[in-house]
Design an enzyme around this catalytic site. Structure first.
Site, PDB file in Angstrom:
ATOM      1  N   THR A  73       0.826  -1.216   0.000  1.00 13.49           N
ATOM      2  CA  THR A  73       0.000   0.000   0.000  1.00 13.49           C
ATOM      3  C   THR A  73       0.855   1.259   0.000  1.00 13.49           C
ATOM      4  OG1 THR A  73      -1.599  -1.235   1.288  1.00 13.49           O
ATOM      5  CG2 THR A  73      -1.878   1.140   1.212  1.00 13.49           C
ATOM      6  N   VAL A  74       1.834   1.311   0.899  1.00 10.58           N
ATOM      7  CA  VAL A  74       2.629   2.531   1.028  1.00 10.58           C
ATOM      8  C   VAL A  74       3.503   2.738  -0.210  1.00 10.58           C
ATOM      9  CG1 VAL A  74       4.284   3.789   2.425  1.00 10.58           C
ATOM     10  CG2 VAL A  74       2.602   2.302   3.541  1.00 10.58           C
ATOM     11  N   VAL A  84       6.658   6.876  12.371  1.00  8.33           N
ATOM     12  CA  VAL A  84       6.253   7.269  13.727  1.00  8.33           C
ATOM     13  C   VAL A  84       4.765   7.573  13.898  1.00  8.33           C
ATOM     14  CG1 VAL A  84       6.662   8.886  15.606  1.00  8.33           C
ATOM     15  CG2 VAL A  84       8.578   7.950  14.342  1.00  8.33           C
ATOM     16  N   ASP A  97       3.825  -2.073  18.416  1.00 12.18           N
ATOM     17  CA  ASP A  97       3.978  -1.139  17.293  1.00 12.18           C
ATOM     18  C   ASP A  97       4.083   0.310  17.811  1.00 12.18           C
ATOM     19  OD1 ASP A  97       2.925  -0.447  14.255  1.00 12.18           O
ATOM     20  OD2 ASP A  97       1.835   0.727  15.751  1.00 12.18           O
ATOM     21  N   LYS A 122       7.379   3.164  18.030  1.00 14.38           N
ATOM     22  CA  LYS A 122       7.310   4.591  17.686  1.00 14.38           C
ATOM     23  C   LYS A 122       7.810   5.445  18.847  1.00 14.38           C
ATOM     24  CE  LYS A 122       3.298   3.764  14.708  1.00 14.38           C
ATOM     25  NZ  LYS A 122       1.867   4.057  14.455  1.00 14.38           N
ATOM     26  N   GLY A 136      -2.581   4.403   6.564  1.00 14.09           N
ATOM     27  CA  GLY A 136      -3.260   4.548   5.280  1.00 14.09           C
ATOM     28  C   GLY A 136      -2.294   4.924   4.178  1.00 14.09           C
TER      29      GLY A 136
END
Lengths: 436, 436
Positions: A20-21, A140, A209, A213, A310
């Site tokens: 996706t990214v 992050v 996760d 960060k 997203g």
């Protein structure tokens, strides 16, 4: 001036990982070529890509890019200036290719929080040894330019604390628990169905996760070597609707909250459920959005909010790092030379804080007295206490206590004393209240 | 690596203006010398200062700095790398000294919104001609690193809209009007007593100061030449407690809101009172804090909040620019070469929006019919309408209307028609509702 600037050589990207990214980055580079060139003063181009399956139709034309099966080969290509690592994973190909890129003197942009949390110090040193930059804005807080704000925007500040809600899935579950009254398990299943969970759900609901960060923010904030292993981690699995309702009654929300601050006893890094006052900007954060609060000794409190995940938001953050490099803006990975980052002593919840306590007492005379004396004997004083009405036939008395600020060790001692005295019928729930 | 980096030459500042912000910068440079050197890879030093009165005790030791009476001379000193302009004023010494610094090839950091709003394009061109940078983070939203977020953090985005509350004094007055029921005049006097107002209060309550800021954001957001004269400006003087209460009843807050967006008809720049829904992050902004919302086509909505004024926050923003220069991070003044910035066609409130209308009608049969047909004839439809109870003896009927989205021109036509029809007993109040 313009003609002269634009005549600079293109910045050539090699992109590993076409999920996706990765596709979000390709979309921006293809669709916004003119805008990027105008802003960077030079074209930004993709020259080569790598991913696991070559044949797959990804909806964008990749025919103009060279294909490498091996990301390490991609990272070492002569025609690549910047290696863009969007594969993920703390080790394996992502690490090997990043190391190869840095060793070849190429700049690296990555969205990989696990990689940086586990190997950040070694990679930052490798980058500097090879006169390369290694940036990770997208690792992050999704689209929020928080690393840039902290490293550059607040560069004139001593940072006093960083607080944040940095896992959208956890925030979604917690806000839905409050809004709908559904339990944790039902919402966990909903998230699984909606595809909101990582392949290993513990990365989300266990706080791992978000802990990754936090460890990266802590390094920049306090000039310390990344130390993910020292992050105090607690997930949201044990949060009940009852606690959410009680917290709400008393003017709080429960959030999976990251907090890092330098204390007299060392560096505190926590990613744990906390209560925040309803008046806090963090309390007003619903659903999958992220929020980071940066506190500086000059600037006071800066609050940043935006999409934490997203395609578009994460690709936007990757592009921010790429555009910096295109503009020749080179800042050390953690905001200062890696060799100057210090090894901080970890401090577990060193700063005193008020706590929310939920106890279930045996319904016998003297039970409450044992609780209050356990607290008093440990030096924990009570700010507020509530005893909820109970079923006539029940033999359990639920009690809520908000303490005055106390060290966690004192609270634990009080809880031990309560448990030894035999007045508790269940494990007590203790949640820190964070003022922010 | 560290020793090599730190061995770079110091960055030498010449600082003009020793008011609150200037002294804030001196405080940071003096107290945080080691931290700044670590982060910048080189020492940051003040070599010379200029201000109006030399003798004044400012609480810091200035004896190590050369003194210049004339800021132009300061700007041209051989030993100055960066001219830090903290005098203020759109013309006069600030402009002369900034021009002199740029002409000498020196970088300039300024907190001067008026200077940039009026002369930004010419100064940006002068900077680029002389291979100098001109930065102004502190001019826009106090301590919030919003220019950095927009210019660099969102460099991969087409910007769709920028919205913000950027004058703390106005926001203080409006939130106090709601909280205390005090009128505008009483709170204006309170602000004057508390020293919250500029020497010319119109800069604050007339929206001029915030309008300057908006014009700078618009330039970077849309790649256009700064055009402050095209900003639609309206202050908060006409806002009544009645409007605040009615807005609140209907789920809105009234804010002095800056909005800029590129529309099909040109660039819209407004700094006017608007209603925002209670659910908006802007609605939750109380007191003197600033908030800017950046909307990008990739990242979605990024919200930034922090102190909009004050010694520490403003000096923090000035230091952000200085540290960028110390780190050799050089970005064009408005995010792309000044010669490529286009002259945008100004568009006044071109995008349709819902409006809040407060009317006082003569209490006669048929009055309401005239109002609704005036709206209908202009193509403005009604979303909600309320008629408030009135005194038995009064001959005036107050009516509130929320329209569906409509162009401002249609609304104005409807208002004209109402006025001609003789049913209004006072000037109608029309306030745009901004969805954000």
């Amino acid at each position: 001036m313009y003609a002269k600037t634009i005549a600079k050589a293109p910045l050539r990207l090699g992109l590993a990982g076409l999920g996706t990214v990765g596709m979000g980055v390709i979309k921006i580079v293809q669709e916004k070529a003119d805008l990027l060139a105008l802003r960077a003063g030079r074209p930004v181009e993709i020259v080569a890509v790598a991913a696991r399956s070559k044949g797959k139709d990804r909806g964008f034309d990749l025919s103009g890019y060279a294909w490498e099966d091996d990301p390490v080969k991609l990272a070492q290509r002569e025609d690549v200036d910047v290696f863009v690592e969007l594969m993920g994973g703390s080790d394996g190909p992502a690490k090997a290719a990043t190391e190869a890129a840095l060793a070849s003197g190429k700049d690296v942009v990555t969205a990989n929080k696990a990689l940086l949390a586990h190997h950040g110090q070694a990679l930052a040193l490798a980058a500097e040894t090879n006169n390369a930059v290694l940036r990770f804005e997208a690792a992050v807080a999704g689209g929020i330019p928080v690393m840039k704000a902290l490293t550059e925007g607040l560069a004139g500040n001593g940072i006093t604390r960083v607080v944040g809600v940095m896992n959208g899935t956890c925030n979604y579950i917690l806000t839905r628990m409050e809004a709908t009254g559904q339990g944790y398990n039902a919402l966990f299943d909903e998230c699984a169905r909606l595809g909101y969970l990582e392949a290993d759900p513990q990365l989300d609901v266990g706080g791992i996760d978000a802990g990754h960060k936090l460890s990266l923010l802590a390094s920049v904030a306090f000039g310390t070597q990344v130390n993910f292993d020292a992050v105090e981690l607690e997930g949201i699995e044990r949060i009940t609707n009852e606690d959410i309702a009680h917290a709400s009654d008393m003017g709080y929300k429960i959030k999976l909250l990251g907090v890092t601050q330098m204390t007299g006893r060392g560096l505190e890094q926590r990613m744990t459920p906390c209560l925040v006052p309803n008046s806090s900007p963090l309390a007003q954060l619903d659903g999958g959005t992220n929020m980071v609060v940066l506190e500086g000794d000059e600037v006071g409190q800066i609050v940043l909010r935006g999409a934490g995940a997203g395609m578009g938001p994460t690709a936007s953050a990757v592009m921010s790092d790429i555009m910096d490099i295109a503009r020749d803006m080179r800042v050390p990975t953690f905001g200062q030379p890696a060799a100057t980052l210090v090894e901080a002593t970890p401090a577990v919840a060193a700063a005193p804080a008020p706590y929310y306590l939920r106890l279930e007492l045996v319904d016998k005379p003297g039970a409450m007295a044992k609780v209050t004396s356990a607290l008093g004997d440990s030096g924990v004083s009570i700010d507020r206490m509530r005893q909820y009405g109970q079923d006539e036939n029940a033999d359990v008395a639920p009690v809520l206590i908000v303490t005055d600020p106390a060290p966690r060790a004192s609270l634990d001692a009080a809880i031990d004393a309560m448990q030894s005295s035999g007045v508790l019928v269940s494990d007590p729930v203790a949640i820190r209240i964070e003022k922010v």
